[in-house]
Scaffold this active site. Structure first.
Site, mmCIF file in Angstrom:
data_model
loop_
_atom_site.group_PDB
_atom_site.id
_atom_site.type_symbol
_atom_site.label_atom_id
_atom_site.label_comp_id
_atom_site.label_asym_id
_atom_site.label_seq_id
_atom_site.Cartn_x
_atom_site.Cartn_y
_atom_site.Cartn_z
ATOM 1 N N CYS A 1 -0.119 -81.002 -81.472
ATOM 2 C CA CYS A 1 0.330 -81.704 -80.267
ATOM 3 C C CYS A 1 0.700 -83.128 -80.644
ATOM 4 O O CYS A 1 0.104 -83.716 -81.541
ATOM 5 C CB CYS A 1 -0.785 -81.705 -79.219
ATOM 6 S SG CYS A 1 -0.246 -82.333 -77.610
ATOM 7 N N CYS B 1 -3.983 -87.640 -76.841
ATOM 8 C CA CYS B 1 -5.049 -87.884 -75.862
ATOM 9 C C CYS B 1 -6.350 -88.072 -76.653
ATOM 10 O O CYS B 1 -6.666 -87.271 -77.531
ATOM 11 C CB CYS B 1 -5.188 -86.700 -74.893
ATOM 12 S SG CYS B 1 -3.711 -86.407 -73.928
ATOM 13 N N GLU C 1 1.725 -79.342 -75.588
ATOM 14 C CA GLU C 1 2.163 -79.784 -74.264
ATOM 15 C C GLU C 1 3.336 -78.900 -73.840
ATOM 16 O O GLU C 1 4.446 -79.030 -74.370
ATOM 17 C CB GLU C 1 2.559 -81.269 -74.324
ATOM 18 C CG GLU C 1 3.285 -81.796 -73.106
ATOM 19 C CD GLU C 1 2.588 -81.486 -71.780
ATOM 20 O OE1 GLU C 1 1.376 -81.683 -71.652
ATOM 21 O OE2 GLU C 1 3.295 -81.034 -70.859
HETATM 22 N N1 SAH Z 1 -1.194 -80.464 -72.849
HETATM 23 C C1 SAH Z 1 -1.640 -79.766 -71.686
HETATM 24 C C2 SAH Z 1 -2.401 -78.479 -71.948
HETATM 25 C C3 SAH Z 1 -3.446 -78.478 -73.024
HETATM 26 S S1 SAH Z 1 -5.020 -79.214 -72.745
HETATM 27 C C4 SAH Z 1 -2.456 -80.687 -70.820
HETATM 28 O O1 SAH Z 1 -2.808 -81.759 -71.269
HETATM 29 O O2 SAH Z 1 -2.724 -80.343 -69.670
HETATM 30 C C5 SAH Z 1 -5.815 -78.265 -71.501
HETATM 31 C C6 SAH Z 1 -6.816 -79.066 -70.691
HETATM 32 O O3 SAH Z 1 -7.978 -79.418 -71.453
HETATM 33 C C7 SAH Z 1 -6.269 -80.366 -70.183
HETATM 34 O O4 SAH Z 1 -6.622 -80.558 -68.847
HETATM 35 C C8 SAH Z 1 -6.962 -81.392 -71.053
HETATM 36 O O5 SAH Z 1 -7.000 -82.651 -70.482
HETATM 37 C C9 SAH Z 1 -8.327 -80.765 -71.197
HETATM 38 N N2 SAH Z 1 -9.106 -81.276 -72.321
HETATM 39 C C10 SAH Z 1 -8.661 -81.771 -73.486
HETATM 40 N N3 SAH Z 1 -9.691 -82.134 -74.266
HETATM 41 C C11 SAH Z 1 -10.810 -81.866 -73.590
HETATM 42 C C12 SAH Z 1 -12.195 -81.975 -73.882
HETATM 43 N N4 SAH Z 1 -12.625 -82.431 -75.042
HETATM 44 N N5 SAH Z 1 -13.086 -81.582 -72.935
HETATM 45 C C13 SAH Z 1 -12.654 -81.075 -71.763
HETATM 46 N N6 SAH Z 1 -11.366 -80.924 -71.433
HETATM 47 C C14 SAH Z 1 -10.458 -81.314 -72.330
#
Ligand code: SAH
Length: 362
Positions: A130, A134, A182
């Site tokens: 990705c 984040c 994403e």
């Molecule tokens: N890129 C997309 C889909 C992948 S992540 C998006 O961001 O929505 C899927 C979900 O997992 C997203 O809501 C993301 O914010 C969440 N997520 C990512 N890392 C996480 C973590 N360590 N604990 C809980 N949720 C998490």
């Protein structure tokens, strides 16, 4: 010197004239029809082959039993069927299954089967790695290698559908784009995969049972609304104050909450469908009243609901799950304002299969 009389064998990925063979599933039905006409074959064969490729998901031309040997040979000379392979499968104590899926070029993505009493959900990846960085997500550390093709997304669903049948004796009911990557940065391929998943020529799964989760790229949300997509939208919000959101989700710098809000208004105006906000509450980051109030305000922009997701640690001291008290505060405030909020417990944590933990550890 002896000259061999045998023709030079075709190398596996090369076709007639030594050119690279094309992945047959890159062809639309019309393209396949044109190919058959060009080679003096009956056009209806294209439909049959198409069905083998998608509905029946065969990985070998020789399994297309109603297609003559000569026609199969013709196809083999021109095309390959690129397919995925479940390389390793891990099972959690809670029943969740995580697949490490090998793509035709050897790269790996992960997909997850999540069983509950009334559903079996497939969580699929849309990119290898990705690009979004984040701060709380394990996939972000892999960096983006490439987009998945429509068939690679489709095949993840097929593999989980088969596992649902085999291990649970139940059908696959839901699909979420919450795996690696994403989806809105691989829009064309994701839409094309969803078209196949929902079509009668594919898996015939209703788009009402599909959810696309995104960091919330405003211009792509507008595009989806214009394209009248029929699936559900989830936005990973995690905070409704720009400063905080930017510090944990760098995409917010170029795509601030005001723009996201405008895009969501447009989405609702066009589709009349609610949005789900995904939200993790972290200790010391967004667990104070100011953040709760900001979320409540944001939720009033269009009809929406909130999934309060449990944090899945990714070996980084910076983030810690907030206290139960903080989560209750969110729930109470949202509830008082008539906004549905559910707390989502993690699944498959013991095998690193939960949200944000997909990082090809194996
Ligand atoms: N890129 C997309 C889909 C992948 S992540 C998006 O961001 O929505 C899927 C979900 O997992 C997203 O809501 C993301 O914010 C969440 N997520 C990512 N890392 C996480 C973590 N360590 N604990 C809980 N949720 C998490």
């Amino acid at each position: 010197m002896q000259v061999s009389q045998k023709p030079t064998p075709l190398s596996p990925g090369r076709g007639v004239g030594g050119e690279a063979k094309k992945d047959i599933r890159k062809l639309k039905l019309e393209d396949l029809k044109a190919f058959f006409t060009e080679h003096g074959e009956k056009v209806f064969r294209a439909q049959q082959v198409y069905e083998w490729l998608w509905k029946k998901s065969v990985k070998d031309f020789d399994l297309m039993t109603n297609i003559s040997l000569e026609t199969r040979q013709l196809l083999k000379e021109h095309f390959t069927i690129n397919h995925i392979k479940v390389d390793t499968m891990q099972r959690s104590t809670d029943g969740t299954i995580k697949n490490a899926v090998k793509l035709h070029d050897g790269l790996i993505v992960e997909s997850v089967l999540i069983p509950t009493d009334d559903r079996i959900t497939a969580c699929v990846s849309s990119q290898v790695g990705c690009s979004l960085d984040c701060k709380f997500c394990a996939t972000a550390r892999l960096k983006r290698m490439r987009n998945l093709n429509p068939d690679e997304i489709y095949d993840q669903v097929v593999a989980i559908k088969q596992q649902a049948d085999l291990f649970f004796g139940r059908p696959l009911t839901n699909i979420v784009f919450m795996g690696m990557g994403e989806p809105l940065l691989n829009y064309t391929n994701v839409i094309s995969a969803i078209d196949k998943i929902t079509s009668e020529e594919g898996l015939n799964i209703s788009s009402k049972r599909i959810t696309l989760s995104t960091v919330g790229i405003a211009k792509m949300i507008i595009k989806m609304a214009d394209d009248s997509v029929k699936f559900n939208l989830a936005v990973s919000l995690h905070d409704a104050i720009n400063e905080t959101r930017s510090s944990i989700m760098p995409i917010n710098d170029s795509n601030p909450l005001e723009e996201l809000a405008e895009a969501l208004k447009y989405w609702y105006k066009k589709t009349k469908r609610k949005v789900t906000y995904e939200y993790v509450v972290w200790d010391g980051i967004n667990d104070s009243v100011a953040h709760v109030n900001a979320l409540v305000k944001f939720c009033k922009i269009i009809p929406s609901k909130v999934n309060l997701i449990e944090y899945n640690p990714i070996d980084d001291g910076m983030f810690k799950q907030a206290s139960e008290k903080a989560i209750q505060l969110y729930q109470r405030k949202l509830d008082e304002n008539g906004i549905i909020a559910r707390v989502r417990r993690s699944r498959g944590k013991d095998i690193d299969a939960a949200c944000g933990q997909l990082a090809n550890k194996t």
